[in-house]
Structures are given as structure tokens and as C-alpha cells.
Scaffold this active site. Structure first.
Site, short mmCIF file in Angstrom:
data_model
loop_
_atom_site.label_atom_id
_atom_site.label_comp_id
_atom_site.label_asym_id
_atom_site.label_seq_id
_atom_site.Cartn_x
_atom_site.Cartn_y
_atom_site.Cartn_z
N ASP A 1 0.87 -1.16 0.00
CA ASP A 1 0.00 0.00 0.00
C ASP A 1 0.92 1.22 0.00
O ASP A 1 2.06 1.14 0.45
CB ASP A 1 -0.84 -0.12 1.28
CG ASP A 1 -1.50 1.15 1.69
OD1 ASP A 1 -2.36 1.62 0.96
OD2 ASP A 1 -1.18 1.65 2.78
N GLU B 1 -14.07 3.94 -1.21
CA GLU B 1 -14.89 3.56 -2.35
C GLU B 1 -15.18 4.79 -3.24
O GLU B 1 -14.90 4.78 -4.43
CB GLU B 1 -16.21 2.99 -1.79
CG GLU B 1 -16.86 1.93 -2.59
CD GLU B 1 -15.93 0.78 -2.97
OE1 GLU B 1 -15.93 0.50 -4.16
OE2 GLU B 1 -15.22 0.18 -2.12
N1 LIG Z 1 -10.29 13.00 3.49
C1 LIG Z 1 -10.40 12.86 2.18
N2 LIG Z 1 -11.36 13.48 1.50
C2 LIG Z 1 -11.48 13.32 0.18
N3 LIG Z 1 -10.69 12.57 -0.58
C3 LIG Z 1 -9.69 11.93 0.03
C4 LIG Z 1 -9.49 12.02 1.43
N4 LIG Z 1 -8.43 11.25 1.76
C5 LIG Z 1 -8.00 10.69 0.63
N5 LIG Z 1 -8.73 11.08 -0.43
C6 LIG Z 1 -8.59 10.67 -1.84
O1 LIG Z 1 -8.93 9.30 -1.94
C7 LIG Z 1 -7.85 8.53 -2.48
C8 LIG Z 1 -7.79 7.18 -1.84
O2 LIG Z 1 -7.40 7.34 -0.49
P1 LIG Z 1 -7.01 6.14 0.44
O3 LIG Z 1 -6.41 6.69 1.67
O4 LIG Z 1 -8.14 5.21 0.52
O5 LIG Z 1 -5.89 5.48 -0.43
P2 LIG Z 1 -5.47 3.97 -0.35
O6 LIG Z 1 -6.39 3.17 -1.23
O7 LIG Z 1 -5.32 3.54 1.06
O8 LIG Z 1 -4.10 3.99 -1.06
P3 LIG Z 1 -2.77 4.43 -0.40
O9 LIG Z 1 -2.89 4.33 1.09
O10 LIG Z 1 -1.81 3.50 -0.96
O11 LIG Z 1 -2.56 5.81 -0.89
C9 LIG Z 1 -6.63 9.39 -2.21
O12 LIG Z 1 -5.63 9.16 -3.15
C10 LIG Z 1 -7.18 10.79 -2.33
O13 LIG Z 1 -7.22 11.22 -3.68
MG LIG Z 2 -3.93 3.48 2.93
#
Ligand SMILES: Nc1ncnc2c1ncn2[C@@H]1O[C@H](COP(=O)(O)OP(=O)(O)OP(=O)(O)O)[C@@H](O)[C@H]1O
Ligand SMILES: [Mg+2]
Ligand SMILES: [K+]
Length: 679
Positions: free
Chosen positions: A304, A376
Site C-alpha cells: 500500500d 470507495e
Molecule cells: N479526506 C479525504 N477526502 C477526500 N478525498 C480523500 C481524502 N483522503 C484521501 N482522499 C482521496 O482518496 C484517495 C484514496 O485514499 P485512500 O487513503 O483510501 O488510499 P489507499 O487506497 O489507502 O491507497 P494508499 O494508502 O496506498 O494511498 C486518495 O488518493 C485521495 O485522492
Molecule cells: Mg492506505
């Protein structure tokens, strides 16, 4: 430090000696068929020592029977000692951990909202507690309110405090750790006896240890070999009778014990326990030996990004407007999209906006519907009472959202987002209804030293794949900076599982490292799931390993230990079996020489007498076990080299060594035994 590499203390040795005797209990011995046969032999020779003629007239005296009995007894004790000393290390670690688990008082929230002091042991899942500065967190849970720096040295050994906060991937706290500043409200997530420290204790103690499939297969093979040799010895009796050689019961037992694989039989469980111990010394908790062994055969590693490859403290660092929007406007829109976003990213946006002196009247978001961030949708925001919809999120997600509402995408949005992404940052687009305002620049840092370690993995033939929810450009930049082989961007939780399943379908063993709740299903799907200790409870529960230092490349050490474990077991099995065959050729001639003087040419060893030959072989057979305990504990020498070369090298050292060593050893012992006129 809670888990450390202490040398074996006198106390551990004393406990292990006591343990060697306790383990003589046949009920526990039967789990090890080879040593169980030796124990039965020990019992029979004990009877012979008391009544030498019990199985008919005996040509050998009581002294010989007693000697065989004693050597056999020591063979069993040595094997028990090997296991006990391997267990001793873990027991000592468990004792240290138990000390950190001292009972504390907790402030538990009551129905009326007040707090009442209760003993930490009475806390149940779902209870809510308040922990203030200087206090010990009473049990594992999730922070539901507040932010605090926490000293986790009791479990990680790391003295620098870590920041934990509500929402997001850094909200889980562990019982036994201490709040060093501020306060937090924690929702308890484990019942008594099931906490992280409890699990750690039972792990290092080996209480939950189960034989791995590999170990079970080998134990079965050794049991079959034992049976085969039992038949061989039985057929020796009529042959000897025909040749007018009398073979005493004690001699037959001694022969049998020399031939069956006692060396590996005695060391097998110690090898497994010591392997698990080595993993713990690297500050990794492995839930099963199976996981460690699987690590030894890993082909692909999926990581990740945020919180695993990067530190994961994605902080807003800049608001970038698109054309025809003022910086102040995008800052305000970002603030509006984040006032109710409890994730660390959301809070960092609010903090930066307030620093830039942008404020929003609280009355305006009275009664607004909160749109929480999910992996999602990859968006978050607010629906105001007047129908205004405010959103921020991954650029592609916001684009889709705005387009669906009939809005148009500003011409320079792509370019501005790409600039952030190319710098390795995460761009979040901000929109109100169908209008895009601009970009929030979320900054994160790649953990140092990853590139070199990923290079090492590549040299071992292991492919690394970064799997992130982030956009392709950011992913590409971070992938390049960290030095992974491939990356998958814009991945939803199910895409991470798909990526793993795809590799597994090709017959590959897959390791996954992650820290978030959205990584939990993938961590469970992988053959080796390594969760960062900094991560969420869900991730830690789904994984079969936890790295207390939250270092994804720690898997490299676990892989090495896994490989070494398999190699050690293989090497000592080879040694044990070739040893036994050599013993066969060393003592059979000596036995039959008096009946068939022509055999003299076979007696290359020139052993003093048949009795002394048997006894010397038996003594050698016993002392080889303690002599090999250090190899079992430390593991056979392991170098990151091609598997085939490693195999031929080991066959040479342990196979050939196994054949040669007994000839020398038995000869020396025979000289001592005959010089002392022991028999
Ligand atoms: N608080 C938030 N509000 C809106 N969008 C967000 C927020 N946090 C993250 N995102 C967006 O959602 C995407 C996915 O976030 P997430 O933290 O789920 O990533 P992930 O699937 O865990 O991947 P990784 O941890 O490897 O980056 C992020 O790349 C960002 O563009
Ligand atoms: Mg993550
Ligand atoms: K043997």
C-alpha cells in the site's frame, strides 16, 4: 525494549534443564515419534539393567545394560533440552511483557456522561474511556475524539512518541502504552485476555504454536523411516542366529537408535521455535510458523502506498486555484469541504485554511449532511440545507461528479493536478455543485532507505508492486522514488484483492503490506499479510504478521528468516540421515567380525570390540544433538544466493559432513571407551 536479543541466561538454562525432565512424560513425548521410540528403548534397557536375564539368558553383563540405558536416557534428555532452551527465550520475553501489563485504573464513561474509575481488567468491547496526559491506555481501542502523542516503547521498544488521532489510519491505540501529551477518548475494542499484549505474550511464549504443514510432513517421513529401520533390525535377528552371533536386546535397541533419525528428530521442534524467535527479535510478530515459512517462498510483494511506503501524514500544504478563481475562493471552498472531515487529511486542510485566515460562519453549516470520506467514493464533503453540495476528493472522482451534474471541467485543472502529482504529492480537487474551484496539494514523504531494500528483493527474484488509491501520476512518482517494480493506481479495496488473486492464480506466493482498514481484506487474502503497527486495528487483525516498527521492508528480514528456517531444517535432516547410514557401516562389521573373520577388511575403523563399537556409536549419536543445538537455534548459514546453488552447497556440507563426521567421532570415542575399560 520489550523484545530484545538477550543472550541465553543461566536462569533460562536452569529452566531448560528442569524442562528436559518434565518433557520425559510419554504423553508429551508421543508427539515426536522418533524420540518416543528412543524413550521406549530407554525403559526396556532400564528393566534389563535391573534384571539382565528377563528376556532370556544374556551374554552381556549388567554394566553394559546400564551403560546403554544411561546413554539412551541422555539422548532423550538432550532432545528435550533442545526444545526447552528454544522455548526458554520466548518465555523470558513473555515475562518482560507481562510486567508491562500491570493492572491500571481506567476512567470509564457512564450513561450520564460522567467518568468513573474502574480497574482496566473490567473493560469490555464498546466501553468508552478517557485517557489523560501521563496515563497508561487501559486496553486496545480506537480514538473517537482527540489527538495525543503516545509513548509506545512498551511494545515497540521505540522511544520517540507517535501521534495518534481520531479518524483515518492512525486512530488505533494499544493497551499498555502511555499518553505523553493531551488527552484522548477511546472506544475499547477488545475483551479482557484478548488484547494485543495478551496475544503478544502467547505468541512469544509459543503457547499457540502449531506445527507447520512442512513440519508435519517431515515428522511423518521420520516416523516412516523409524518403522523401516525397526523392520531392518528385526531381520537382523534371524541373520545373526544363522551366523551364530548372539545379539542382545540392549544391542538391538542401541543399533535401532543409532539408525533412526534421532538427530533431526531431536532438533526439529527447536528449529521451528527458534525461527519464530528470530522473527520476534526483528520486532515482527508472526501469528503462525506457517506465515514465516510462506515468507521464505514469496514471489510477489504488494504494498500500500500511504502509511506503508510513505509516512502517511498527508498534510495540506497549498491551495491552487484554477483560472478565474481567486486563491481565497479555493481556500474557502476547501475549508467548507473539510470542516466536518475527521480524517487527518481533512483536519490538515482546516488547519491550513485557518492559518491563511479564511473563516466560515458556523451558522451556514448548521444541519448540513456530512458526506464522510470512503475509499470507495474517494470523496468527502457536505450537503448544506439549502441544497448546496460541497465536495473534495481524488481528481478523477470529482471530475465524474461535476460532469454528472452538467458542469464543465476547467481547462487547466488537469495541468495543475499533474504538477502536484509529478512532485509526488496527492492532488485533491475541490468543487461546489457543478463548479470546480481548484486543487488541494497534500504532501507526504517517502520513508527513507526503501530503494536499496527493494533492490535486494529484486536480486532475490521478488517482484514489488505498489497498489494505491491515488492517481497514476502521483503513483508513478512515488513508485520511482521508492524503487518498486510496478504500480497499480486508483485502486479500490477490491482491486487490491484482485491484484493478489491474479498473482496467486499464476501459482505465486504473495505478500501484502498495508496499514489501513481498506487494506484489511487484502492482508487476509495474501499468503503473508504484514500490517504496520501504526495502522488500524482491522488491518492488524486481518494480517498474519505485524511489524512493530512499521517498516514495510522488514519483510525482507522475515523472508530471509523463512528461507533460513527451511534451509536449516533441510540441512539438519540431510546431516541426520547420512550420519545414520555412516553409523550403520561403522558398527555392523564390528558386530559380525568375531563370527566371520573374513569381514576384517571391512573393519576399516579398527574399533576395539563389538561392545565398545556399539557403545561409542550410541554415545556419538547422543552428543551430536547438543552439539548441533547452536545451528538449530541460530539457523544454518544463509546467503542471498540462487536456490539451486544453495541446495548443492548444503548437500555438500551437510551430506558429506554427515557421512564423514561419525567415522571420526566414533573412532575417538571408541579409543576413550576402551582405554577407560568402560566395557
Ligand atoms: N479526506 C479525504 N477526502 C477526500 N478525498 C480523500 C481524502 N483522503 C484521501 N482522499 C482521496 O482518496 C484517495 C484514496 O485514499 P485512500 O487513503 O483510501 O488510499 P489507499 O487506497 O489507502 O491507497 P494508499 O494508502 O496506498 O494511498 C486518495 O488518493 C485521495 O485522492
Ligand atoms: Mg492506505
Ligand atoms: K540416530
Amino acid at each position: 525494549m520489550a523484545i530484545e536479543n538477550k543472550p541465553v541466561s543461566n536462569d533460562i538454562i536452569f529452566q531448560a534443564i528442569m524442562g528436559s525432565f518434565k518433557k520425559l512424560n510419554p504423553l508429551s513425548m508421543i508427539k515426536n515419534p522418533v524420540m518416543f521410540v528412543v524413550e521406549v528403548g530407554t525403559f526396556i534397557t532400564l528393566i534389563l539393567s535391573i534384571k539382565p536375564d528377563i528376556f532370556g539368558v544374556s551374554a552381556v553383563g549388567r554394566g553394559y545394560n546400564i551403560a546403554v540405558f544411561l546413554v539412551l536416557l541422555f539422548t532423550v534428555l538432550f532432545a528435550n533440552f533442545a526444545e526447552a532452551i528454544a522455548e526458554g527465550r520466548g518465555k523470558a520475553q513473555a515475562d518482560t511483557l507481562r510486567k508491562t501489563k500491570s493492572e491500571t485504573m481506567a476512567k470509564m464513561r457512564q450513561k450520564d456522561g460522567s467518568y468513573k474509575e474502574v480497574p482496566s481488567t473490567s473493560l469490555r468491547k464498546g466501553d468508552i474511556v478517557r485517557v489523560d496526559t501521563g496515563e497508561i491506555i487501559p486496553s486496545d481501542g480506537e480514538i473517537i475524539e482527540g489527538l495525543a502523542s503516545i509513548d509506545e516503547s512498551a511494545i515497540t521498544g521505540e522511544s520517540a512518541p507517535v501521534i495518534k488521532e481520531a479518524g483515518g489510519d492512525f486512530s488505533s491505540v494499544t493497551g499498555g502504552t502511555r499518553v505523553v501529551s493531551d488527552y484522548i477518548i477511546v472506544k475499547i475494542q477488545t475483551d479482557p485476555g484478548e488484547s494485543f499484549i495478551d496475544r503478544m505474550i502467547s505468541l512469544v511464549e509459543g503457547a499457540a504454536r502449531q506445527k507447520t504443514p512442512n513440519e508435519i510432513a517431515l515428522t511423518t517421513l521420520l516416523a516412516v523411516l523409524t518403522l523401516v529401520f525397526l523392520v531392518v533390525i528385526m531381520t537382523l535377528v534371524p541373520i545373526a542366529g544363522y551366523l551364530k552371533v548372539t545379539l542382545d536386546v540392549a544391542t538391538l535397541i542401541a543399533l535401532l537408535v543409532c539408525l533412526i533419525p534421532t538427530t533431526i528428530g531431536g532438533l526439529l521442534s527447536a528449529i521451528g521455535i527458534a525461527g519464530m524467535n528470530r522473527v520476534t527479535q526483528f520486532n515482527v510478530l508472526a501469528m503462525s510458523g506457517k506465515a514465516v515459512e510462506a515468507a521464505g517462498d514469496i514471489d510477489t510483494m504488494i504494498l500500500d502506498k500511504t502509511g506503508t511506503i510513505t509516512f502517511g501524514n498527508r498534510m495540506a500544504s497549498e491551495f491552487i486555484p484554477v483560472t478565474n478563481v481567486l486563491e481565497k475562493e479555493v481556500t474557502l471552498a476547501s475549508l467548507k469541504a473539510s470542516v466536518k472531515d475527521e480524517t487527518p487529511e481533512g483536519r490538515s486542510v482546516v488547519e491550513l485554511a485557518r492559518k491563511l485566515e479564511v473563516n466560515w460562519d458556523e451558522k451556514e453549516y448548521d444541519g448540513a449532511e456530512i458526506i464522510e470520506f470512503t475509499a470507495e467514493t474517494r470523496m468527502s464533503g457536505l450537503n448544506l440545507k439549502d441544497g448546496t453540495e460541497i465536495r473534495k476528493g481524488a481528481v478523477d472522482a470529482i471530475k465524474k461528479y461535476v460532469t454528472a451534474k452538467g458542469g464543465s471541467i476547467p481547462a487547466d485543472l488537469e495541468e495543475k493536478a499533474n504538477a502536484v502529482a509529478k512532485a509526488g504529492g496527492t492532488p485533491l480537487a475541490v468543487a461546489i455543485n457543478d463548479k470546480v474551484y481548484g486543487i488541494i496539494y497534500l504532501k507526504d514523504t517517502v520513508k527513507p532507505g526503501l530503494k536499496e531494500r527493494f533492490d535486494e528483493l529484486r536480486a532475490m527474484g521478488i517482484k514489488t508492486v505498489m497498489c494505491t488509491g491515488d492517481n497514476p501520476l502521483t503513483a508513478a512518482t512515488i513508485a520511482k522514488e521508492a524503487g518498486v517494480d510496478e504500480f497499480i493506481a486508483e485502486a479500490k479495496p477490491e482491486d487490491k484483492i484482485e491484484a493478489i488473486k491474479k498473482e496467486q492464480a499464476e501459482g505465486k506466493l504473495v505478500a501484502m503490506t498495508g496499514d489501513g482498514t481498506n487494506d484489511a481484506p487484502a492482508l487476509a487474502q495474501a499468503d503473508v499479510g504484514l500490517a504496520m503497527n501504526s495502522g488500524t486495528m482491522a488491518a492488524k487483525e486481518a494480517a498474519n504478521m505485524i511489524d512493530l516498527d512499521s517498516d514495510p521492508t522488514k519483510l525482507l528480514s522475515v523472508i530471509a528468516i523463512g528461507k533460513q528456517l527451511l534451509i536449516t531444517r533441510g540441512a539438519l535432516t540431510t546431516f541426520s540421515i547420512s550420519n545414520d547410514i555412516a553409523k550403520y557401516f561403522a558398527i555392523i562389521p564390528a558386530l559380525f567380525i568375531t563370527a566371520i573373520p573374513q569381514l576384517q577388511f571391512l573393519n576399516v575403523m579398527g574399533l576395539a570390540s563389538p561392545k565398545s563399537a556399539i557403545l561409542s556409536a550410541l554415545i556419538f549419536n547422543a552428543i551430536i544433538i547438543p552439539l548441533l543445538i547452536p545451528v538449530a537455534m541460530k539457523g544454518a548459514k544463509y546467503k542471498a544466493m540462487d536456490a539451486n546453488r544453495l541446495l548443492s552447497r548444503n548437500l555438500l556440507i551437510y551430506g558429506l559432513g554427515g557421512v564423514v563426521v561419525p567415522f571420526i567421532g566414533i573412532k575417538i570415542i571408541d579409543m576413550i571407551v576402551s582405554a577407560l575399560h568402560l566395557v
